[in-house]
Design an enzyme around this catalytic site. Structure first.
Site, PDB file in Angstrom:
ATOM      1  N   GLU A  51       1.674  -5.553  -4.184  1.00  0.00           N
ATOM      2  CA  GLU A  51       1.136  -4.484  -3.330  1.00  0.00           C
ATOM      3  C   GLU A  51       0.183  -5.016  -2.264  1.00  0.00           C
ATOM      4  O   GLU A  51       0.207  -4.554  -1.128  1.00  0.00           O
ATOM      5  CB  GLU A  51       0.416  -3.424  -4.175  1.00  0.00           C
ATOM      6  CG  GLU A  51       1.329  -2.592  -5.052  1.00  0.00           C
ATOM      7  CD  GLU A  51       2.169  -1.585  -4.279  1.00  0.00           C
ATOM      8  OE1 GLU A  51       1.938  -1.374  -3.075  1.00  0.00           O
ATOM      9  OE2 GLU A  51       3.075  -0.998  -4.894  1.00  0.00           O
ATOM     10  N   ASP A  69      -1.973   3.890   2.035  1.00  0.00           N
ATOM     11  CA  ASP A  69      -2.263   3.357   0.711  1.00  0.00           C
ATOM     12  C   ASP A  69      -3.428   2.376   0.824  1.00  0.00           C
ATOM     13  O   ASP A  69      -3.512   1.624   1.797  1.00  0.00           O
ATOM     14  CB  ASP A  69      -1.034   2.657   0.137  1.00  0.00           C
ATOM     15  CG  ASP A  69       0.163   3.595   0.066  1.00  0.00           C
ATOM     16  OD1 ASP A  69      -0.033   4.771  -0.275  1.00  0.00           O
ATOM     17  OD2 ASP A  69       1.287   3.149   0.352  1.00  0.00           O
TER      18      ASP A  69
END
Length: 141
Positions: A51, A69
């Site tokens: 990520e 995000d």
């Protein structure tokens, strides 16, 4: 000499914005200290690697729904944290998205564990890289 002092001051002010980059082992040890079971650490470190490359200060590109995000686990601001621009959020973790960008990952870990408890590992699109056999974290301790 003045230039040197100004340069040092500028770097000191910029340092918090740079964020922290963990290693697989430093993240595993920190998460274990925050109460994450050792049995989950291979999965969490894999998610963080894919990520954010273990970086705390990452804000991802805008998603198709206009959300972003945040942080080491790339936690979405539409559902989990309140963005600083005031945009609507369900804010299920009851914190600002900026709290997910600090070197102190306790907020990120708490929120990520909440997401996992509600949605499972597949809440992360990178789970496909982490669902198989993973390296042991035993060498980290």
């Amino acid at each position: 000499m003045k230039f040197f002092i100004v340069l040092v001051a500028a770097l000191a002010l910029a340092a918090p914005a740079m964020g922290k980059t963990f290693t697989r082992c430093s993240l595993a040890r920190e998460m274990y200290a925050l109460g994450v079971p050792k049995s989950e650490l291979p999965q969490w470190t894999c998610i963080a690697e894919h990520e954010s490359s273990y970086r705390t200060n990452v804000v991802g590109p805008t998603n198709s729904n206009g959300s972003n995000d945040y942080g080491i686990f790339q936690i979405n601001n539409y559902y989990w944290c309140q963005p600083s621009n005031g945009r609507f959020s369900y804010n299920e973790c009851h914190l600002s998205c900026d709290a997910l960008l600090t070197d102190n990952i306790s907020n990120s870990v708490t929120c990520a564990r909440k997401i996992k408890s509600q949605q499972g590992w597949t809440a992360w699109s990178t789970w496909k890289y982490c669902s198989g056999s993973l390296p042991s974290i035993n060498d980290c301790f």
